[in-house]
Design a protein around this motif. Structure first.
Motif, short mmCIF file in Angstrom:
data_model
loop_
_atom_site.label_atom_id
_atom_site.label_comp_id
_atom_site.label_asym_id
_atom_site.label_seq_id
_atom_site.Cartn_x
_atom_site.Cartn_y
_atom_site.Cartn_z
N SER A 1 -2.85 6.44 -4.42
CA SER A 1 -1.65 5.63 -4.58
C SER A 1 -0.68 5.83 -3.42
N LEU A 2 -0.55 7.08 -2.94
CA LEU A 2 0.34 7.32 -1.81
C LEU A 2 -0.23 6.72 -0.52
N ILE A 3 -1.55 6.76 -0.38
CA ILE A 3 -2.18 6.13 0.78
C ILE A 3 -1.93 4.62 0.75
N ARG A 4 -2.05 4.02 -0.43
CA ARG A 4 -1.78 2.58 -0.53
C ARG A 4 -0.34 2.27 -0.15
N GLU A 5 0.58 3.10 -0.63
CA GLU A 5 1.99 2.85 -0.31
C GLU A 5 2.21 2.94 1.19
N LYS A 6 1.59 3.91 1.82
CA LYS A 6 1.71 4.04 3.28
C LYS A 6 1.17 2.79 3.97
N LEU A 7 0.04 2.28 3.52
CA LEU A 7 -0.60 1.14 4.18
C LEU A 7 0.16 -0.16 3.96
N ILE A 8 0.77 -0.33 2.79
CA ILE A 8 1.37 -1.63 2.47
C ILE A 8 2.77 -1.79 3.05
N THR A 9 3.46 -0.70 3.32
CA THR A 9 4.88 -0.82 3.67
C THR A 9 5.11 -1.67 4.93
N GLY A 10 4.21 -1.63 5.87
CA GLY A 10 4.38 -2.43 7.08
C GLY A 10 4.23 -3.91 6.88
N HIS A 11 3.83 -4.34 5.68
CA HIS A 11 3.62 -5.76 5.40
C HIS A 11 4.69 -6.33 4.48
N LEU A 12 5.74 -5.55 4.18
CA LEU A 12 6.72 -5.97 3.17
C LEU A 12 8.00 -6.52 3.77
N GLY A 13 8.17 -6.42 5.06
CA GLY A 13 9.36 -6.97 5.70
C GLY A 13 10.64 -6.39 5.14
N HIS A 14 11.60 -7.29 4.83
CA HIS A 14 12.92 -6.89 4.36
C HIS A 14 12.94 -6.56 2.88
N ILE A 15 11.80 -6.67 2.20
CA ILE A 15 11.76 -6.50 0.74
C ILE A 15 11.89 -5.04 0.33
N SER A 16 11.36 -4.15 1.15
CA SER A 16 11.30 -2.73 0.82
C SER A 16 11.84 -1.90 1.97
N PRO A 17 12.43 -0.73 1.70
CA PRO A 17 12.90 0.13 2.80
C PRO A 17 11.75 0.48 3.73
N PRO A 18 11.97 0.48 5.03
CA PRO A 18 10.87 0.74 5.96
C PRO A 18 10.40 2.19 5.92
N LEU A 19 9.11 2.36 6.12
CA LEU A 19 8.52 3.69 6.31
C LEU A 19 8.75 4.08 7.77
N LEU A 20 9.40 5.20 7.99
CA LEU A 20 9.78 5.62 9.34
C LEU A 20 8.79 6.59 9.96
N TRP A 21 8.12 7.40 9.13
CA TRP A 21 7.13 8.34 9.63
C TRP A 21 6.28 8.82 8.47
N ASP A 22 5.14 9.41 8.79
CA ASP A 22 4.29 10.00 7.76
C ASP A 22 3.57 11.21 8.35
N VAL A 23 3.21 12.12 7.48
CA VAL A 23 2.54 13.36 7.87
C VAL A 23 1.39 13.62 6.90
N GLU A 24 0.24 14.01 7.43
CA GLU A 24 -0.86 14.45 6.59
C GLU A 24 -1.39 15.77 7.14
N SER A 25 -1.47 16.76 6.26
CA SER A 25 -2.07 18.05 6.60
C SER A 25 -3.19 18.32 5.61
N ALA A 26 -3.80 19.46 5.72
CA ALA A 26 -4.86 19.82 4.77
C ALA A 26 -4.33 19.92 3.36
N ASP A 27 -3.04 20.24 3.22
CA ASP A 27 -2.48 20.49 1.90
C ASP A 27 -1.54 19.40 1.39
N TRP A 28 -0.96 18.59 2.29
CA TRP A 28 0.10 17.68 1.87
C TRP A 28 -0.01 16.32 2.54
N LEU A 29 0.44 15.30 1.81
CA LEU A 29 0.73 13.98 2.36
C LEU A 29 2.23 13.76 2.17
N VAL A 30 2.92 13.31 3.22
CA VAL A 30 4.36 13.11 3.14
C VAL A 30 4.73 11.78 3.81
#
Length: 268
Positions: free
Chosen positions: A61-90
């Protein structure tokens, strides 16, 4: 200090994007994440969603949110950065200084919410969402032939509730795109109807709001009826599993009221 807590664990991961973290303040939203928080830091303020990097639906679900945000334009707050490590997705989003919308009868937020749902309905389905077929109601349909009623080429939010529409300066942002799917365009408006009934609207009044949306007006009555019946079965089953959850009981009653309005046969 417990370094295993999410707010401590993610600090060294995100500081490349945020600068030194001053404060991590948990929010009341974000039940599907291990952490949702406002992060004050050297680069300003961010809304952060973090999830332990483990296989399963929550990670997806978090991966989907990361992928979809760039296609939402002004509808949703923009994703500014993301981080993935062995233990966390942010995920780090622009902060919206707003409040949860009010779905109660007479609320001035309702035209704004309906307007945003119209904007969502006009989005083109991005290529990344073509495999995200909406299936969550399939097992609650009366027969397998009804599944085609829920298929379509629309991008759906599918988590329509008051908390996921933030009101800020007389506009509304649709947030928490945790499970976007591809399906029939009437589904998001229908989910709004159900939430409006639960918030105190009559079924007729709730449908009047949905009728402002073309996807609702163009939907076949049998598709809406199948959706109402499926939701009644779904919430009844959930209420049986979790009898102490009052919100599930309220959703069952909202579904029953809607089914009665549409003159669907009572099921036991």
């Amino acid at each position: 200090m417990d370094d295993d807590l999410p707010e401590h664990a993610i600090r060294p991961l995100i500081e490349e994007h945020t600068g030194p973290v001053v404060q991590v303040k948990r929010t009341v939203r974000g039940f599907s994440s291990d952490l949702t928080a406002l992060v004050d830091c050297g680069e300003g303020r961010f809304f952060v969603k973090a999830m332990r990097n483990r296989p399963g639906g929550r990670r997806k679900s978090l991966i989907r949110e990361k992928l979809i945000t760039g296609h939402l334009g002004h509808i949703s707050p923009p994703l500014l950065w993301d981080v993935e490590s062995a233990d966390w997705l942010v995920l780090g989003f622009e902060v919206i200084d707003g409040r949860a919308s009010d779905f109660a009868p007479g609320s001035p937020d309702l035209p704004l919410v309906v307007g945003v749902l119209g904007d969502i309905g006009r989005l083109s389905l991005p290529e990344i969402a073509r495999t995200w077929t909406e299936t969550r109601w399939d097992r609650f349909l009366s027969n397998s032939s009804e599944t085609e009623l829920f298929r379509g080429e629309s991008l759906l939010h599918t988590d329509i509730n008051q908390s996921n529409f933030l009101v800020a300066k007389r506009r509304v942002w649709a947030v928490d795109w945790a499970w976007p799917t591809r399906g029939a365009g009437f589904i998001d408006p229908a989910l709004l109807v159900l939430q409006l009934i639960a918030a105190g609207h009559t079924p007729d009044g709730a449908e009047a709001w949905a009728s402002e949306l073309s996807a609702w007006r163009e939907a076949a009555p049998e598709a809406i009826n199948a959706f109402v019946a499926a939701n009644l079965r779904m919430y009844r089953a959930a209420a049986v599993r979790k009898p102490d959850e009052d919100w599930l009981k309220a959703m069952v009653e909202a579904c029953r009221a809607w089914a009665g309005h549409r003159r669907l046969p009572e099921e036991r």
